[in-house]
Write a protein that holds these residues in place. Sequence first.
Motif, PDB file in Angstrom:
ATOM      1  N   GLY A 174       0.955  -1.040  -0.087  1.00 56.59           N
ATOM      2  CA  GLY A 174       0.128   0.004   0.085  1.00 56.59           C
ATOM      3  C   GLY A 174       0.738   1.303  -0.105  1.00 56.59           C
ATOM      4  N   ASN A 175       2.021   1.093  -0.614  1.00 54.57           N
ATOM      5  CA  ASN A 175       3.047   2.314  -0.417  1.00 54.57           C
ATOM      6  C   ASN A 175       3.802   1.972  -1.820  1.00 54.57           C
ATOM      7  OD1 ASN A 175       3.914   0.139   1.824  1.00 54.57           O
ATOM      8  ND2 ASN A 175       5.522   0.471   0.457  1.00 54.57           N
ATOM      9  N   ALA A 176       4.744   2.892  -2.025  1.00 53.22           N
ATOM     10  CA  ALA A 176       5.581   2.749  -3.247  1.00 53.22           C
ATOM     11  C   ALA A 176       6.503   1.648  -3.162  1.00 53.22           C
ATOM     12  CB  ALA A 176       6.554   4.059  -3.357  1.00 53.22           C
ATOM     13  N   ILE A 177       6.935   1.075  -4.409  1.00 53.00           N
ATOM     14  CA  ILE A 177       7.647  -0.166  -4.539  1.00 53.00           C
ATOM     15  C   ILE A 177       9.058   0.219  -3.806  1.00 53.00           C
ATOM     16  CG2 ILE A 177       8.468   0.461  -6.765  1.00 53.00           C
ATOM     17  CD1 ILE A 177       7.908  -3.309  -5.563  1.00 53.00           C
ATOM     18  N   GLY A 178       9.644  -0.450  -3.300  1.00 55.42           N
ATOM     19  CA  GLY A 178      10.874  -0.465  -2.603  1.00 55.42           C
ATOM     20  C   GLY A 178      10.882   0.278  -1.261  1.00 55.42           C
ATOM     21  N   ASP A 179       9.747   0.785  -0.859  1.00 47.47           N
ATOM     22  CA  ASP A 179       9.579   1.162   0.515  1.00 47.47           C
ATOM     23  C   ASP A 179       9.029   0.046   1.146  1.00 47.47           C
ATOM     24  OD1 ASP A 179      10.716   3.610  -0.253  1.00 47.47           O
ATOM     25  OD2 ASP A 179       8.600   4.585  -0.367  1.00 47.47           O
ATOM     26  N   VAL A 180       9.233  -0.083   2.663  1.00 42.61           N
ATOM     27  CA  VAL A 180       8.886  -1.089   3.342  1.00 42.61           C
ATOM     28  C   VAL A 180       7.865  -0.466   4.630  1.00 42.61           C
ATOM     29  CG1 VAL A 180       9.403  -3.227   4.656  1.00 42.61           C
ATOM     30  CG2 VAL A 180      10.953  -2.675   2.991  1.00 42.61           C
ATOM     31  N   TYR A 181       6.760  -0.912   4.592  1.00 42.13           N
ATOM     32  CA  TYR A 181       5.799  -0.856   5.751  1.00 42.13           C
ATOM     33  C   TYR A 181       5.122  -2.005   6.102  1.00 42.13           C
ATOM     34  CZ  TYR A 181       2.705   1.785   8.801  1.00 42.13           C
ATOM     35  OH  TYR A 181       1.976   2.275   9.795  1.00 42.13           O
ATOM     36  N   PRO A 182       4.970  -2.246   7.383  1.00 44.57           N
ATOM     37  CA  PRO A 182       5.777  -1.609   8.507  1.00 44.57           C
ATOM     38  C   PRO A 182       7.175  -1.680   8.511  1.00 44.57           C
ATOM     39  CG  PRO A 182       4.804  -3.532   9.365  1.00 44.57           C
ATOM     40  CD  PRO A 182       4.330  -3.254   7.922  1.00 44.57           C
ATOM     41  N   PRO A 183       7.992  -0.923   9.037  1.00 40.81           N
ATOM     42  CA  PRO A 183       9.689  -1.131   8.966  1.00 40.81           C
ATOM     43  C   PRO A 183      10.192  -2.214   9.410  1.00 40.81           C
ATOM     44  CG  PRO A 183       8.897   0.551  10.491  1.00 40.81           C
ATOM     45  CD  PRO A 183       7.617   0.301   9.838  1.00 40.81           C
ATOM     46  N   GLU A 184       9.460  -2.922  10.354  1.00 38.37           N
ATOM     47  CA  GLU A 184       9.865  -4.115  11.011  1.00 38.37           C
ATOM     48  C   GLU A 184       9.816  -5.535  10.173  1.00 38.37           C
ATOM     49  OE1 GLU A 184       5.735  -3.878  12.946  1.00 38.37           O
ATOM     50  OE2 GLU A 184       7.379  -2.436  12.321  1.00 38.37           O
ATOM     51  N   ASN A 185       9.155  -5.088   9.047  1.00 37.10           N
ATOM     52  CA  ASN A 185       9.161  -6.173   8.014  1.00 37.10           C
ATOM     53  C   ASN A 185      10.371  -6.222   6.958  1.00 37.10           C
ATOM     54  OD1 ASN A 185       7.142  -8.005   8.977  1.00 37.10           O
ATOM     55  ND2 ASN A 185       5.718  -6.818   7.758  1.00 37.10           N
ATOM     56  N   THR A 186      11.237  -5.162   7.211  1.00 38.11           N
ATOM     57  CA  THR A 186      12.350  -5.109   6.136  1.00 38.11           C
ATOM     58  C   THR A 186      12.966  -6.519   5.913  1.00 38.11           C
ATOM     59  OG1 THR A 186      12.847  -2.824   7.070  1.00 38.11           O
ATOM     60  CG2 THR A 186      14.437  -3.719   5.501  1.00 38.11           C
ATOM     61  N   GLY A 187      13.385  -7.117   6.929  1.00 32.76           N
ATOM     62  CA  GLY A 187      14.082  -8.428   6.436  1.00 32.76           C
ATOM     63  C   GLY A 187      13.015  -9.408   5.851  1.00 32.76           C
ATOM     64  N   PHE A 188      11.735  -9.609   6.468  1.00 36.64           N
ATOM     65  CA  PHE A 188      10.849 -10.517   5.694  1.00 36.64           C
ATOM     66  C   PHE A 188      10.631  -9.893   4.223  1.00 36.64           C
ATOM     67  CE2 PHE A 188       6.223 -11.906   5.692  1.00 36.64           C
ATOM     68  CZ  PHE A 188       6.797 -13.218   5.053  1.00 36.64           C
ATOM     69  N   TYR A 189      10.640  -8.381   3.979  1.00 34.62           N
ATOM     70  CA  TYR A 189      10.426  -8.135   2.633  1.00 34.62           C
ATOM     71  C   TYR A 189      11.569  -8.738   1.609  1.00 34.62           C
ATOM     72  CZ  TYR A 189      10.426  -4.487  -0.974  1.00 34.62           C
ATOM     73  OH  TYR A 189      10.120  -3.787  -2.513  1.00 34.62           O
ATOM     74  N   ARG A 190      12.806  -8.773   2.145  1.00 26.12           N
ATOM     75  CA  ARG A 190      13.806  -9.377   1.425  1.00 26.12           C
ATOM     76  C   ARG A 190      13.616 -10.843   1.129  1.00 26.12           C
ATOM     77  NH1 ARG A 190      17.182  -5.513   4.237  1.00 26.12           N
ATOM     78  NH2 ARG A 190      17.557  -7.088   5.798  1.00 26.12           N
ATOM     79  N   ASP A 191      12.976 -11.732   2.191  1.00 24.26           N
ATOM     80  CA  ASP A 191      12.653 -13.072   2.157  1.00 24.26           C
ATOM     81  C   ASP A 191      11.695 -13.144   1.027  1.00 24.26           C
ATOM     82  OD1 ASP A 191      14.379 -13.407   4.003  1.00 24.26           O
ATOM     83  OD2 ASP A 191      12.908 -13.583   5.695  1.00 24.26           O
ATOM     84  N   ILE A 192      10.495 -12.398   0.792  1.00 15.38           N
ATOM     85  CA  ILE A 192       9.595 -12.474  -0.061  1.00 15.38           C
ATOM     86  C   ILE A 192      10.212 -12.201  -1.553  1.00 15.38           C
ATOM     87  CG2 ILE A 192       7.300 -11.621  -0.885  1.00 15.38           C
ATOM     88  CD1 ILE A 192       6.648 -11.230   1.912  1.00 15.38           C
ATOM     89  N   THR A 193      11.010 -11.411  -1.794  1.00 20.72           N
ATOM     90  CA  THR A 193      11.568 -11.094  -3.127  1.00 20.72           C
ATOM     91  C   THR A 193      12.447 -12.073  -3.420  1.00 20.72           C
ATOM     92  OG1 THR A 193      13.439  -9.700  -2.150  1.00 20.72           O
ATOM     93  CG2 THR A 193      11.387  -8.461  -2.783  1.00 20.72           C
ATOM     94  N   ALA A 194      12.873 -12.966  -2.538  1.00 23.59           N
ATOM     95  CA  ALA A 194      13.799 -13.817  -2.757  1.00 23.59           C
ATOM     96  C   ALA A 194      13.100 -15.090  -3.127  1.00 23.59           C
ATOM     97  CB  ALA A 194      14.825 -14.311  -1.706  1.00 23.59           C
TER      98      ALA A 194
END
Length: 368
Positions: A174-194
Amino acid sequence: MISERITLIALHEMESVGWTTINRLQQGLSSLMEMWNLSKKELLFLGLGPKQADAIIQQRSMELIENKLRIYEQAAIQIVTILDDSYPELLRTIAQPPKVLYAAGELSLLQLPFIGIVGTRTPTVYGKKVADDLAYELASLGFGVVSGLARGIDTVAHRGALRADQGMTVAVLGNAIGDVYPPENTGFYRDITARGLVISEYPMGTKQHPGMFPQRNRIIAGLSLGIVVIEAAERSGSLITADLALEASRDVFAVPGPITSPKSKGCHELIKQGAKLVCTTQDIAEEYQHLPILASNRRNLEQSCSDTDQKLTDEERKIVELLMGEPKTFDRLLELSHYNFGLLHSVLLSLLMKKRIASLPGSTYISF
């Protein structure tokens, strides 16, 4: 080189130019590529406002769009437009399909049959367990699991899907591509893109505002064959996703909870209105028997579930049934089970180790 696709991306990247403006151009021109040479007067004649006309004239630069495309390429972000064959067919059918999607991860996942899982940002232990199990089992059957990477049920559903050996999940931001919200999901964001895919209709650099999240919900609904709602209060945002699913002629499923729980009131209301009640993954899968991908995977999942049930003793199975849906205290379980203190304590400990029940404050337990 100028093309219809590049022109669409260029318009989508322009500030003050939204889907309404692009629609007017598409309706008024034989080709979007005519946009590059139109005067302000001609743009106004097509129904654009002065602000949008000025924005197009000031920002229509091939050099500018080529620079932006290089930035996306360097960030490993792919762009899918509604003109592309890789655009998901089901998403085309909603009332307002996104013209452009930005994607990080495995783009081919957009062709999977999806089930959406949504729910509260503050789930109970029961809600977390149900979301994790359903996502894992749906992914094991071959479904893609789509959700919004928000706190709570969304995040649990993504994690549950990735627990499966070949499990795939798509997170709709629900935000721009490349941004992570909520911020605590930053590591998990990378897991999903992998292992999965992250998508957004918002270009890099788009400033976040509250209205972007409800807009995101229509994409979750649009990608999905059906939406499963787990723990939604009476005015939950998850109910918006369910409404959007109905508008798009998608199936709506709801997981019941304790009748005393405010977090389940929205789900109970959906069930009253005709949503299919979900107690097991089979309640969802049986609606999609026609999908070839389910045949072999269903047999594997049924065997796995059967093996899990066989691991429970008769005493354990009785306690699981007593705790299903509503938590109970140790004393209440003594009364209902007629077990002695030592046996009940042993059974509860075994079930906790097997992760078939959870311990709540005040010597209270619940099963899943």
